[in-house]
Design an enzyme around this catalytic site. Structure first.
Site, PDB file in Angstrom:
ATOM      1  N   ASP A   1     -48.150  31.658  44.823  1.00  0.00           N
ATOM      2  CA  ASP A   1     -46.868  31.502  45.231  1.00  0.00           C
ATOM      3  C   ASP A   1     -46.102  31.051  43.799  1.00  0.00           C
ATOM      4  OD1 ASP A   1     -47.352  32.012  47.563  1.00  0.00           O
ATOM      5  OD2 ASP A   1     -46.904  30.064  48.570  1.00  0.00           O
TER       6      ASP A   1
ATOM      7  N   SER B   1     -59.666  25.619  53.252  1.00  0.00           N
ATOM      8  CA  SER B   1     -59.142  24.235  53.314  1.00  0.00           C
ATOM      9  C   SER B   1     -58.604  24.050  52.017  1.00  0.00           C
ATOM     10  CB  SER B   1     -60.052  23.157  53.680  1.00  0.00           C
ATOM     11  OG  SER B   1     -59.558  22.084  53.904  1.00  0.00           O
TER      12      SER B   1
ATOM     13  N   LYS C   1     -57.966  27.759  57.386  1.00  0.00           N
ATOM     14  CA  LYS C   1     -58.342  26.580  57.606  1.00  0.00           C
ATOM     15  C   LYS C   1     -57.277  25.740  56.846  1.00  0.00           C
ATOM     16  CE  LYS C   1     -59.645  22.398  58.875  1.00  0.00           C
ATOM     17  NZ  LYS C   1     -59.123  21.218  58.480  1.00  0.00           N
TER      18      LYS C   1
END
Length: 536
Positions: free
Chosen positions: A389, A378, A403
């Protein structure tokens, strides 16, 4: 009484007709006493009426609307072009576009199937106490939602009331976070300051029994309800450890757990970090105070000369999304997009989540590594995915849990509720975390014994320099790999030539005794009509 006879020759009917013969009124009265005979007679009269209507108005043979037209295997004909000698004809005959057929999903037909199944169960199931309409409908809803994804769930009335009463405050328990993984209730993370960690439970253990309740048909919300309770109450859980295939039983006592989430902020000793000052801190979960506590810890490490930093998110089950975004804001410029939320309807998607302002504080630019494992989920995955990224951190460890979805609680009229996935989270490069997880840049794994050793150290260790010495002797291979990564980054940084400040251009001042230049003489004015010769 009724006979089926063939149609006469030359008739337009291709089927059979029903001919009614004479019958006795007494027999009719006798048959009306039988329920089945009454149904047969009603059906027979219906067939007679239908046959009479077909005889009165013959209809054409039905043509299926969805029957596809098979094109002949020949070269396609060219469109007809208008001839100048034949006015009035169209220039080009446009081919008719095929009409898109709606999906062949018949809701009424499927509801009829469900209703017939319920009635069959009610008529034939052996235990009459379990076949009320309420029980059957709730069972259908549970299976319907569970089939969508592991995070969708039907919460009964009592379970929904308990969740509302707790208001997401689950501070009293045994320190276990659970989720469904491949249909099995699995421990995602174990808080090192909780009873389960002290007993030896590990992330990845599969729940078999909670007290006397088998978990094969228990959802996540119900499992959380069984695990939490008042401080001082006992709890017994049975787990299966996949690494060793052992069944283990733990007798626990519920406790009131603290809300501290940033742990073990320290500089690693030279035995592990060498000549570099590499900092380390671990976030166990994301609470409202996590970002502020981490900022204070980073300020203290920077005052000690920290040149690189390791953020440990292993076995972090997540928490508040705003807290995860604020943690990313400690290492990214303000206003940077960290995560986006996308559902089925694009117009209803909220704006992207961006890092908050830094209030004039300097950005933290030192090299950084983030550690994750199968227990990172999460909000922890959102942090790791964003920093990966945006090329801000190197991810070390194993693939995270996966998740990355948004659940909404939808109350129902019967007092129950549905937990339904309504959107998914996407990283800055538009990667979805849901059911995929974050893949590390550098893979490093631990055995079950090594994970147990690290878990026991987190539960009971010293502080300050003693903790730094203990973690160096722990044999945590993932941490050692992260340290090696940052060492390489620091060595590479030392190879770069340092940019010298560019000198400011010197301002040349004229000597004070130099006379100013005299103005040019004015051109003579010529009388009108006289021009200046341009040459021969």
């Amino acid at each position: 009484m009724f006979q089926r006879v063939k149609s006469p020759q030359g008739s337009c009917k291709t089927g059979y007709q029903i001919q009614v013969s004479a019958f006795c009124p007494v027999a009719l009265a006798g048959m009306m006493h039988c329920l089945s005979m009454r149904c047969v007679m009603a059906l027979s009269f219906y067939l007679v009426a239908g046959a009479a209507l077909r005889a009165a108005s013959p209809a054409a043979m039905p043509v299926p609307a969805s029957a596809p037209t098979v094109a002949p295997k020949s070269t396609p004909s060219k469109p007809k072009v208008k001839d100048d000698s034949a006015p009035g004809k169209s220039v080009t005959e446009k081919p008719k576009e095929p009409v898109a057929n709606p999906p062949s999903e018949d809701a009424y037909k499927q509801m009829e199937l469900l209703t017939r199944a319920m009635e069959t169960i009610r008529q034939s199931y052996v235990d009459e106490s379990q076949i009320s309409y309420e029980q059957l409908v709730e069972g259908a809803l549970e299976g319907m939602l569970r089939r969508l994804d592991p995070h969708c769930e039907y919460m009964g009335k009592s379970l929904f009331e308990d969740m509302q009463r707790e208001q997401s405050d689950t501070s009293e328990g045994v320190g276990i976070s659970v989720a469904l993984r491949e249909g099995t209730l699995t421990i995602i993370s174990v808080r090192e300051d909780g009873p389960a960690a002290r007993a030896g439970a590990l992330a990845g253990d599969q729940m078999v029994r909670i007290n006397d309740v088998l978990t094969d048909s228990v959802g996540v919300a119900e499992a959380i309800q069984l695990l939490t309770g008042k401080a001082g109450e006992s709890l017994k859980i049975t787990v299966r450890r996949p690494g060793t295939r052992q069944f283990l039983e733990f007798n626990l006592v519920r406790e009131t757990l603290s809300e501290t989430s940033v742990h073990d902020a320290m500089l690693l000793v030279p035995r592990m970090a060498g000549e570099y000052k590499i900092g380390y801190a671990r976030i166990s979960q994301y609470t409202q105070a996590t970002a502020n506590d981490l900022s204070v810890a980073l300020d203290g490490l920077e005052k000690q000369g920290m040149s690189a930093f390791i953020l440990d998110l292993r076995n972090n089950p997540g928490g508040l999304l705003d807290s995860a975004i604020a943690v990313c804001g400690e290492f990214l410029p303000e206003g940077t997009v960290v995560v986006t939320t996308e559902g089925r309807v694009a117009s209803q998607n909220p704006p992207p989540y961006r890092t908050p302002g830094r209030d004039g504080r300097k950005p933290r630019r030192y090299p950084m590594a983030v550690m994750i494992n199968h227990g990172s989920a999460s909000a922890a995955e959102i942090t790791a995915g964003a920093l990966q990224d945006l090329k801000r951190a190197i991810i070390v460890g194993t693939t995270s849990f996966g998740k990355g979805s948004v659940q909404s609680i939808l109350p129902m009229k019967n007092g129950a509720a549905m937990r339904l996935t309504i959107a998914k989270y996407y990283t800055p490069s538009h990667r979805t975390i849901h059911e995929h997880g974050v893949e590390p840049n550098i893979v490093s794994t631990l055995t079950t014994d090594e994970e147990l050793r690290v878990s026991k150290w987190r539960n009971n260790h010293g502080s300050g320099e003693v903790a730094a010495i203990e973690i160096a002797n722990l044999g945590d291979k993932q941490l050692e790999r992260a340290v090696d990564v940052l060492k390489g980054a620091l060595v590479f940084e030392s190879f770069r030539p340092k940019e010298e400040p560019k000198p400011k251009p010197a301002v040349i001042k004229a000597p004070p005794n130099v006379p100013k230049a005299l103005p040019l003489p004015a051109e003579p004015k010529l009388p009108q009509g006289v021009g200046i010769p341009l040459g021969r």
